[in-house]
Scaffold this motif. Structure first.
Motif, short mmCIF file in Angstrom:
data_model
loop_
_atom_site.label_atom_id
_atom_site.label_comp_id
_atom_site.label_asym_id
_atom_site.label_seq_id
_atom_site.Cartn_x
_atom_site.Cartn_y
_atom_site.Cartn_z
N ALA A 65 0.83 -1.21 0.00
CA ALA A 65 0.00 0.00 0.00
C ALA A 65 0.86 1.25 0.00
O ALA A 65 0.50 2.27 -0.60
N CYS A 69 -0.91 1.07 -4.66
CA CYS A 69 -2.13 0.42 -4.20
C CYS A 69 -2.84 -0.35 -5.30
O CYS A 69 -3.46 -1.39 -5.04
N LEU A 304 -2.55 -5.25 -4.03
CA LEU A 304 -2.70 -5.50 -2.59
C LEU A 304 -3.07 -6.96 -2.33
O LEU A 304 -2.59 -7.58 -1.36
#
Length: 438
Positions: A65, A69, A304
């Motif tokens: 992150a 992202c 992610l």
């Protein structure tokens, strides 16, 4: 109005519910809004294989992150590639590429599409005692009663009986007989449907929430041989049982076979973010070297999600999770559940492997009549409702479907916590026994 009332809930009658609100967790426990801890003996829907808030998975997500992202699937991604490498390294031989999806049902859809395009054939075979998802193709493939409300009979699916000695469709009395007769039945289905019309056979190597049935030795090898002989793509649905749940990286390993396509999700990252995929065999990969694969997903290989898979698989390797799952079944859950069954006439059958076990509850052990009928609600489902409430009151989360209790703690559950969970199950089943005399 409670916030939960604004949510449209899957697989349930809508309206206010009496369920805990969970706000935290760690390891084998979750914590509700009042600070009470519950032992998670279900791994949610059998996906938190490494428990809650595992530090290596959380750290992997946070690190990604901080870097990037999100990214569209058309670009190369370092973390997506690393996740694919780690998955291929633990996969059965010949499965050298990964199509990433956001979950298991989506992966089933793509596996079937690949098989149909690869073979040019329309039909797909699936077992009656199975669950493959809730989208259009996957719910038609599903063999258990969850299919009925959505089955239009238009998906080209043909169902067959898999081996299940406790409720044998073949009159078998031994695992060897069940295996032989189930394979003979499958061969007849293939011949009568016309092998040249069948694109794929979709099978859970160990069935998931439709029964938790472990096939007899040799059955998967027989399925592999039939598929190879007739040019049928063998799709292994390992959404629930893959990534260590059965005490092997993948359940097909227990019979030493490799499918043409392998569908995964859940345990690949302990469910920390939505992620699934299809491991693609070399022959099918070559098909799409000649023409484009006509499908895609906005979030395929999401950074992610794939970072969480890297964290999970790395942790599983470093902590010996797969071997731990095998020991959990052999040394703790198997013997513990067998002992519990001896004390409760409502338990008709105990079956399982590794960290995936099932108690089948019955009204009578001789007749094997299920404790509650299919689709039971209200008073008809009172015994199972009482069991669930008893477990929850004692601080245990469990998985109940129809007349079955599925036992699936995190694969790294401690011996003490496993013993606690078994003790609570024992107490709750005593309440179920009272319904046998009503």
């Amino acid at each position: 109005m409670e916030l939960d009332e604004l949510v449209f809930h899957p697989w349930t009658i809508q309206g206010p519910r009496t369920v805990p609100t969970f706000v935290g967790g760690a390891g084998s426990y979750v914590v509700d809004a009042n600070g009470r801890r519950y032992l998670d003996f279900s791994s949610q829907l059998a996906f938190t294989n490494l428990g809650h808030q595992h530090p290596r998975i959380v750290a992997a997500i946070k690190d990604q992150a901080d870097r990037l992202c999100t990214l569209g699937p058309g670009y190369a991604s370092d973390v997506r590639g690393e996740a694919a490498r780690l998955i291929v390294e633990v996969a059965p031989e010949g499965l050298g590429r990964v199509l990433f999806t956001t979950g298991g049902t989506e992966a089933i859809e793509h596996a079937v599409r690949m098989a149909r395009l690869h073979t040019g054939r329309p039909k797909v075979l699936a077992a009656y005692r199975s669950y493959h998802g809730s989208t259009a193709t996957s719910i038609h493939l599903t063999g258990d009663p969850r299919r009925w409300a959505n089955d239009t009979g238009t998906a080209g699916v043909v169902h067959f009986f898999g081996p299940f000695l406790y409720r044998s469709a073949f009159g078998a009395s031994t695992p060897e007989e069940e295996c032989e007769r189930a394979l003979a039945h499958l061969e007849q289905v293939i011949l009568l449907e016309g092998a040249a019309t069948i694109a794929a056979l979709v099978l859970e190597p160990v069935s998931g929430s439709s029964g938790g049935v472990v096939p007899p030795a040799g059955y998967l090898r027989g399925v592999r041989e039939l598929c190879s002989r007739h040019g049928i793509v063998f799709i292994a649905d390992e959404v629930l049982v893959g990534f260590g749940r059965t005490g092997a990286w993948f359940a097909v390993e227990h019979d030493g076979v490799a499918p043409d396509l392998l569908v995964f999700a859940k345990g690949v990252n302990s469910g920390y973010l939505p992620l699934g995929g299809v491991l693609v065999g070399d022959a099918i990969y070559e098909t799409f070297m000649q023409r484009p694969y006509p499908a895609g997903m906005t979030y395929s290989g999401h950074p992610l999600a794939t970072a969480s898979a890297v964290g999970a698989i790395t942790a599983m390797r470093g902590e010996g999770t797969v071997a731990s799952a095998a020991r959990l079944g052999a040394d703790t859950l198997g013997p513990g559940l067998a002992k519990i069954a001896e004390n409760h006439p409502c338990v008709g059958d105990v079956r399982g492997i590794g960290g995936w076990w099932t108690l089948e509850l019955v009204r009578d052990r001789q007749s094997r009549e299920p404790l509650v009928p299919v689709g039971a609600t209200g008073q008809a489902n009172a015994p199972m409702a009482a069991f669930s409430k008893s477990c929850l009151d004692r601080g245990l989360l469990q998985m109940v479907l129809s007349n079955r209790v599925h036992v699936a703690p995190p694969l790294n559950v401690s011996d003490a916590d496993a013993a606690t969970g078994l003790a609570i199950l024992d107490e709750a089943l005593a309440e179920v026994d009272t319904f046998l005399h009503s």
